[in-house]
Design a protein around this motif. Structure first.
Motif, PDB file in Angstrom:
ATOM      1  N   GLY A  24      -1.999 -14.936   9.770  1.00 15.66           N
ATOM      2  CA  GLY A  24      -0.917 -14.121  10.322  1.00 15.66           C
ATOM      3  C   GLY A  24      -0.682 -12.911   9.435  1.00 15.66           C
ATOM      4  N   GLU A  25       0.064 -11.924   9.961  1.00 17.07           N
ATOM      5  CA  GLU A  25       0.247 -10.691   9.202  1.00 17.07           C
ATOM      6  C   GLU A  25       1.286 -10.840   8.093  1.00 17.07           C
ATOM      7  OE1 GLU A  25       1.784  -7.561  11.645  1.00 17.07           O
ATOM      8  OE2 GLU A  25       3.144  -8.902  12.685  1.00 17.07           O
ATOM      9  N   GLY A  26       2.264 -11.726   8.295  1.00 15.42           N
ATOM     10  CA  GLY A  26       3.343 -11.826   7.316  1.00 15.42           C
ATOM     11  C   GLY A  26       4.323 -10.688   7.497  1.00 15.42           C
ATOM     12  N   PRO A  27       5.323 -10.623   6.607  1.00 11.94           N
ATOM     13  CA  PRO A  27       6.355  -9.595   6.783  1.00 11.94           C
ATOM     14  C   PRO A  27       5.812  -8.186   6.510  1.00 11.94           C
ATOM     15  CG  PRO A  27       6.659 -10.738   4.707  1.00 11.94           C
ATOM     16  CD  PRO A  27       5.570 -11.470   5.448  1.00 11.94           C
ATOM     17  N   TYR A  28       6.502  -7.219   7.077  1.00 14.02           N
ATOM     18  CA  TYR A  28       6.107  -5.823   6.911  1.00 14.02           C
ATOM     19  C   TYR A  28       6.277  -5.397   5.458  1.00 14.02           C
ATOM     20  CZ  TYR A  28       5.981  -0.778   7.894  1.00 14.02           C
ATOM     21  OH  TYR A  28       5.675   0.556   7.927  1.00 14.02           O
ATOM     22  N   LEU A  29       5.328  -4.593   4.975  1.00 14.56           N
ATOM     23  CA  LEU A  29       5.411  -4.038   3.630  1.00 14.56           C
ATOM     24  C   LEU A  29       5.134  -2.559   3.696  1.00 14.56           C
ATOM     25  CD1 LEU A  29       3.327  -6.424   1.324  1.00 14.56           C
ATOM     26  CD2 LEU A  29       5.809  -6.183   1.393  1.00 14.56           C
ATOM     27  N   PHE A  30       5.908  -1.781   2.971  1.00 11.90           N
ATOM     28  CA  PHE A  30       5.552  -0.373   2.837  1.00 11.90           C
ATOM     29  C   PHE A  30       5.093  -0.159   1.407  1.00 11.90           C
ATOM     30  CE2 PHE A  30       5.581   4.116   2.800  1.00 11.90           C
ATOM     31  CZ  PHE A  30       5.350   4.490   4.108  1.00 11.90           C
ATOM     32  N   LEU A  31       3.802   0.097   1.244  1.00 12.61           N
ATOM     33  CA  LEU A  31       3.234   0.206  -0.095  1.00 12.61           C
ATOM     34  C   LEU A  31       3.322   1.644  -0.610  1.00 12.61           C
ATOM     35  CD1 LEU A  31      -0.074  -1.828   0.386  1.00 12.61           C
ATOM     36  CD2 LEU A  31       2.127  -2.649  -0.449  1.00 12.61           C
ATOM     37  N   PRO A  32       3.589   1.801  -1.906  1.00 10.53           N
ATOM     38  CA  PRO A  32       3.511   3.141  -2.478  1.00 10.53           C
ATOM     39  C   PRO A  32       2.102   3.698  -2.253  1.00 10.53           C
ATOM     40  CG  PRO A  32       4.419   1.594  -4.067  1.00 10.53           C
ATOM     41  CD  PRO A  32       3.918   0.789  -2.909  1.00 10.53           C
ATOM     42  N   VAL A  33       1.982   4.951  -1.982  1.00 13.07           N
ATOM     43  CA  VAL A  33       0.728   5.669  -1.740  1.00 13.07           C
ATOM     44  C   VAL A  33       0.064   5.237  -0.432  1.00 13.07           C
ATOM     45  CG1 VAL A  33      -1.513   6.400  -2.662  1.00 13.07           C
ATOM     46  CG2 VAL A  33       0.387   5.900  -4.222  1.00 13.07           C
ATOM     47  N   PHE A  34      -0.171   3.923  -0.243  1.00 17.75           N
ATOM     48  CA  PHE A  34      -0.949   3.495   0.915  1.00 17.75           C
ATOM     49  C   PHE A  34      -0.130   3.447   2.206  1.00 17.75           C
ATOM     50  CE2 PHE A  34      -3.084   1.261  -2.693  1.00 17.75           C
ATOM     51  CZ  PHE A  34      -4.221   2.060  -2.694  1.00 17.75           C
ATOM     52  N   GLY A  35       1.156   3.257   2.113  1.00 17.01           N
ATOM     53  CA  GLY A  35       1.991   3.272   3.314  1.00 17.01           C
ATOM     54  C   GLY A  35       2.111   1.939   4.011  1.00 17.01           C
ATOM     55  N   PRO A  36       2.191   1.956   5.373  1.00 13.62           N
ATOM     56  CA  PRO A  36       2.478   0.736   6.133  1.00 13.62           C
ATOM     57  C   PRO A  36       1.447  -0.352   5.876  1.00 13.62           C
ATOM     58  CG  PRO A  36       2.496   2.651   7.569  1.00 13.62           C
ATOM     59  CD  PRO A  36       1.975   3.108   6.254  1.00 13.62           C
ATOM     60  N   SER A  37       1.913  -1.570   5.673  1.00 14.84           N
ATOM     61  CA  SER A  37       0.988  -2.681   5.448  1.00 14.84           C
ATOM     62  C   SER A  37       1.729  -3.991   5.648  1.00 14.84           C
ATOM     63  CB  SER A  37       0.400  -2.594   4.043  1.00 14.84           C
ATOM     64  OG  SER A  37      -0.691  -3.475   3.907  1.00 14.84           O
ATOM     65  N   ASN A  38       1.090  -5.064   5.217  1.00 18.70           N
ATOM     66  CA  ASN A  38       1.680  -6.399   5.203  1.00 18.70           C
ATOM     67  C   ASN A  38       0.857  -7.194   4.196  1.00 18.70           C
ATOM     68  OD1 ASN A  38      -0.678  -7.471   6.585  1.00 18.70           O
ATOM     69  ND2 ASN A  38       0.116  -6.446   8.386  1.00 18.70           N
ATOM     70  N   PRO A  39       1.297  -8.390   3.808  1.00 20.54           N
ATOM     71  CA  PRO A  39       0.543  -9.106   2.762  1.00 20.54           C
ATOM     72  C   PRO A  39      -0.929  -9.289   3.116  1.00 20.54           C
ATOM     73  CG  PRO A  39       2.635 -10.179   3.147  1.00 20.54           C
ATOM     74  CD  PRO A  39       2.511  -9.095   4.184  1.00 20.54           C
ATOM     75  N   ARG A  40      -1.205  -9.597   4.388  1.00 17.66           N
ATOM     76  CA  ARG A  40      -2.592  -9.817   4.788  1.00 17.66           C
ATOM     77  C   ARG A  40      -3.430  -8.550   4.602  1.00 17.66           C
ATOM     78  NH1 ARG A  40      -2.984 -10.087  10.860  1.00 17.66           N
ATOM     79  NH2 ARG A  40      -3.044  -7.849  10.519  1.00 17.66           N
ATOM     80  N   ASP A  41      -2.920  -7.422   5.075  1.00 10.98           N
ATOM     81  CA  ASP A  41      -3.687  -6.187   4.996  1.00 10.98           C
ATOM     82  C   ASP A  41      -3.745  -5.637   3.579  1.00 10.98           C
ATOM     83  OD1 ASP A  41      -4.081  -6.491   7.663  1.00 10.98           O
ATOM     84  OD2 ASP A  41      -2.643  -4.962   8.285  1.00 10.98           O
ATOM     85  N   ALA A  42      -2.699  -5.890   2.788  1.00  8.72           N
ATOM     86  CA  ALA A  42      -2.709  -5.434   1.398  1.00  8.72           C
ATOM     87  C   ALA A  42      -3.765  -6.214   0.609  1.00  8.72           C
ATOM     88  CB  ALA A  42      -1.334  -5.620   0.767  1.00  8.72           C
ATOM     89  N   LEU A  43      -3.811  -7.515   0.844  1.00 10.68           N
ATOM     90  CA  LEU A  43      -4.841  -8.332   0.199  1.00 10.68           C
ATOM     91  C   LEU A  43      -6.220  -7.853   0.657  1.00 10.68           C
ATOM     92  CD1 LEU A  43      -5.661 -10.906  -1.419  1.00 10.68           C
ATOM     93  CD2 LEU A  43      -5.535 -12.146   0.730  1.00 10.68           C
ATOM     94  N   GLY A  44      -6.333  -7.593   1.963  1.00 11.82           N
ATOM     95  CA  GLY A  44      -7.599  -7.116   2.514  1.00 11.82           C
ATOM     96  C   GLY A  44      -8.058  -5.837   1.847  1.00 11.82           C
ATOM     97  N   ARG A  45      -7.120  -4.952   1.584  1.00 11.24           N
ATOM     98  CA  ARG A  45      -7.440  -3.680   0.949  1.00 11.24           C
ATOM     99  C   ARG A  45      -8.058  -3.906  -0.433  1.00 11.24           C
ATOM    100  NH1 ARG A  45      -6.034   1.653   1.564  1.00 11.24           N
ATOM    101  NH2 ARG A  45      -4.737   1.446   3.402  1.00 11.24           N
ATOM    102  N   GLY A  46      -7.434  -4.822  -1.189  1.00 10.84           N
ATOM    103  CA  GLY A  46      -7.964  -5.148  -2.519  1.00 10.84           C
ATOM    104  C   GLY A  46      -9.369  -5.725  -2.431  1.00 10.84           C
ATOM    105  N   VAL A  47      -9.579  -6.633  -1.485  1.00  9.14           N
ATOM    106  CA  VAL A  47     -10.889  -7.258  -1.333  1.00  9.14           C
ATOM    107  C   VAL A  47     -11.932  -6.215  -0.929  1.00  9.14           C
ATOM    108  CG1 VAL A  47     -12.227  -8.944   0.000  1.00  9.14           C
ATOM    109  CG2 VAL A  47      -9.943  -9.536  -0.834  1.00  9.14           C
ATOM    110  N   ASP A  48     -11.554  -5.324  -0.006  1.00  3.36           N
ATOM    111  CA  ASP A  48     -12.483  -4.269   0.416  1.00  3.36           C
ATOM    112  C   ASP A  48     -12.902  -3.404  -0.769  1.00  3.36           C
ATOM    113  OD1 ASP A  48     -12.725  -4.893   3.112  1.00  3.36           O
ATOM    114  OD2 ASP A  48     -10.912  -3.785   3.652  1.00  3.36           O
TER     115      ASP A  48
END
Lengths: 202, 260
Positions: free
Chosen positions: B151-175
């Motif tokens: 699941g996506e989990g709660p909404y996150l707004f990351l510094p620099v990267f912008g809209p995200s969520n825990p799943r996509d933020a983790l994905g970004r690191g893995v990528d």
């Protein structure tokens, strides 16, 4: 099985049949919805690519939006649960401002529609509507998936546009909902903000 | 060092977000308010909004002017070339994700693009593959996790990267960690090229959204909430598209249950 249940079971198909008969004769089916969207896009692009001055083009686009989009239904959807709490006067004010805003945001982009081409895709029936998919090509841009949602129960008009998976009316509703929750759920505050926005746009 | 920092950044930000303020939960007696709270799925909203404001301010003075200048000064064919090169550099990661998502046709598309555009396309400057029937698509590890059922989990707004969520933020690191270009070579030139690529990516992406973002900011009563909704919807529809793409997936009959 009690008599009542049996009677109900027997009555159900009959009621369903009557329901089908009672549906408005003009309600859209996938084929007519596709034809409707195709005709609308043709109309829009003929205006955008025509030789009229910009102001005349904008006015012509506004007329297309007014006849092809169920503006009142979209307005009501975007206000969500707050439609019920609004006074009749507020409902009227809001609807009028919303109509102006939507018509304007379409017709202001007239320059961007120039040279646009599209291909029609499949039409799929969903709950109370039919979604007609298209691919829109704008010169110098990657092709966009755009779905046109046509009402299948009321008059056959557009009730939503979904571009690259983002629904216009859902996005708008969440904008209003968030604004309202930060302004004490006061519909009048929303109306004032919309009025201010319209005044700023001139 | 560069790799370590770029990889850990999203994780650190995640932690930061978790430690910071939370939105006041709604009055449980008001079902409509509870429904709104759930629909927003943004328990960290106060923190997210602060980061959004900071990002927005930085964007207004740095990224947006750069993107504007880039769009107005660089001739369009050169912009297309830059975009092609960046896309080509990203394709190894896209390919890896296509494969992890179990999508042979999509992986095939990406593989053919990488081969054709790197050779015929002069190192990725041109994109002949699209015309030959291998169109571009995106794939990242956040999408892969979604295909796997996360699941996506709660909404996150990351510094620099912008809209995200825990799943996509983790994905970004893995990528980032998966990217072969982050591992190849050493030394000042390689590092400089890496930064140039990151910078070009940022400016190119921002330039593509200039019109849309300006319009959204001008029209939305609450741009933060509008961006949140747009990000979620777009992300979900992309993921649905990947899951529905069954081209090339073998539909072997399920093996009959084995009796002992």
């Amino acid at each position: 099985m009690s008599t009542t249940t049996r009677r109900l079971l027997l009555a159900a198909p009959a009621a369903l049949g009557l329901g089908l008969l009672a549906r408005p004769a003009r309600a859209a089916d996938p084929d007519s919805a596709t034809a409707f969207v195709d005709a609308m896009l043709r109309e829009l692009l003929a205006i955008a690519n025509g030789n009229q001055p910009q102001a005349a083009k904008r006015a012509a686009l506004a007329r297309v939006v007014e006849t092809r989009v169920n503006l009142d239904a979209v307005a009501r959807f975007c206000l969500g649960r707050f439609w019920r709490t609004a006074t009749p006067q507020q409902q009227a004010d809001y609807t009028q401002l919303f109509r102006r805003w939507l018509i304007r945001s379409v017709s202001d982009k007239v320059g961007e529609y120039q040279g646009v081409t599209y291909t029609m895709g499949r039409a799929t029936r969903r709950e109370g509507d039919i979604s007609v998919s298209t691919v829109v090509n704008r010169p110098g841009n990657a092709p966009n998936r755009v779905e046109w949602v046509v009402d299948a129960e009321g008059p056959p008009m557009v009730i939503d546009v979904i571009a690259e998976g983002t629904s216009l009316r859902l996005t708008q509703r969440s904008d209003y909902a968030s604004f309202l929750s930060r302004n004490g759920n006061n519909v009048q505050a929303l109306i004032d903000a919309l009025r201010q926005q319209a005044a700023a746009a001139g | 060092m560069r790799l370590a920092l770029r990889t850990c950044l999203p994780a650190m930000l995640l932690l930061l977000g978790a430690l910071a303020g939370c939105a006041t939960p709604p009055d449980p007696a008001d079902p409509d308010a509870v429904e709104d709270y759930k629909a927003a799925n943004d328990p960290l909203e106060p923190t997210n909004r602060v980061i959004y404001e900071v990002n927005d301010g930085l964007d207004a003075v740095i990224l947006r002017p750069l993107a504007l200048a880039y769009r107005n000064v660089v001739p369009p064919p050169a912009q297309q070339g830059v975009r092609n090169v960046l896309d080509n550099l990203a394709s190894p990661v896209v390919l890896a994700n296509d494969m992890m998502q179990g999508k042979p046709k999509r992986a095939g598309d990406t593989f053919m693009r990488l081969v054709i555009n790197s050779t015929l396309g002069m190192g990725g400057l041109l994109d002949p593959a699209t015309g030959m029937g291998w169109p571009r698509h995106d794939a990242d590890f956040g999408m892969t996790l979604a295909v796997w059922g996360a699941g996506e989990g709660p909404y996150l707004f990351l510094p620099v990267f912008g809209p995200s969520n825990p799943r996509d933020a983790l994905g970004r690191g893995v990528d980032m960690a998966m990217d072969p270009f982050a591992w190849i070579g050493k030394g000042g030139t390689v590092e400089a090229l890496g930064y140039a690529r990151t910078g070009a990516n940022a400016v190119d992406t921002r330039a593509r959204f200039l019109g849309d973002l300006d319009r959204m900011r001008a029209q939305a009563l609450d741009p933060y909430a509008t961006l949140r909704s747009l990000y979620r919807q777009n992300r979900q529809s992309t993921i649905d598209g990947v899951i529905a793409d069954e081209r090339g997936v073998s539909r072997a009959p399920r093996p009959a249950s084995i009796r002992p």
